[in-house]
Design an enzyme around this catalytic site. Sequence first.
Site, mmCIF file in Angstrom:
data_model
loop_
_atom_site.group_PDB
_atom_site.id
_atom_site.type_symbol
_atom_site.label_atom_id
_atom_site.label_comp_id
_atom_site.label_asym_id
_atom_site.label_seq_id
_atom_site.Cartn_x
_atom_site.Cartn_y
_atom_site.Cartn_z
ATOM 1 C CG HIS A 48 -0.537 1.182 7.260
ATOM 2 N ND1 HIS A 48 0.349 0.916 8.280
ATOM 3 C CD2 HIS A 48 0.152 1.906 6.351
ATOM 4 C CE1 HIS A 48 1.524 1.466 7.985
ATOM 5 N NE2 HIS A 48 1.423 2.074 6.812
ATOM 6 C CD GLU A 49 -0.978 2.458 2.729
ATOM 7 O OE1 GLU A 49 -0.573 3.631 2.591
ATOM 8 O OE2 GLU A 49 -0.206 1.521 3.026
ATOM 9 C CB CYS B 285 5.234 2.352 7.590
ATOM 10 S SG CYS B 285 4.684 3.863 6.765
ATOM 11 C CG LEU B 286 6.375 1.140 1.500
ATOM 12 C CD1 LEU B 286 5.718 1.381 0.143
ATOM 13 C CD2 LEU B 286 7.498 0.131 1.398
ATOM 14 C CG HIS C 198 0.215 6.944 5.560
ATOM 15 N ND1 HIS C 198 1.322 7.468 6.193
ATOM 16 C CD2 HIS C 198 0.467 5.624 5.400
ATOM 17 C CE1 HIS C 198 2.209 6.513 6.397
ATOM 18 N NE2 HIS C 198 1.711 5.377 5.939
ATOM 19 N N GLY D 8 0.837 -1.187 0.000
ATOM 20 C CA GLY D 8 0.000 0.000 0.000
ATOM 21 C C GLY D 8 0.872 1.237 0.000
ATOM 22 C CD GLN E 111 3.120 5.918 2.726
ATOM 23 O OE1 GLN E 111 2.128 5.378 2.242
ATOM 24 N NE2 GLN E 111 4.130 5.251 3.265
#
Length: 166
Positions: A134-135, A92-93, A138, A44, A49
């Site tokens: 999660h996304e 997380c990226l 953000h 994701g 991000q």
Amino acid sequence: MPVLSILTWPDPRLATPCLPVGEEDVTQLAIDMLDTMYAAPGRGLAAPQVGVLKRLFVMDVTWKEGTPSPRIIINPQILWRSDDIATGSEGCLSIPGIATDIPRATQIRMNWTDQHGRAQDEVLTGFAAICAQHEYDHLDGIVTFDRLAPDLRTAVEAAYLDANPT
């Protein structure tokens, strides 16, 4: 398709709530975000991000098992969360190298607009529900650190900063 740069914590844009996507066409951005997510490799990726403070994320929770199912999620709203909670390790990226145990609802009902302008409304379960939450976080300026108890957050942030000096 270009692979975009992924912001890393503590970039302040990651703590900024996003504005809704308006009439602008975000199709190319979403395609670039999918390419970036696959290259990372993640499941994701949210627009903030990559430095775009709009309510947009992409996800594909099955591609690592061999069956891609990419989704482009524009202006999502979580309408309902189940009372059944699962705690699992989340990476997380934007916080590379750190995984933390985060409690999430195992089912959610979410609506959004897809890349064709069509309204979608679906109950997501299991990993898809967890990834979407999660996304979605953000888009509200929330990262996994924000979901931790204060003492644990301090320790995990310190470990991250030690491993990733600015």
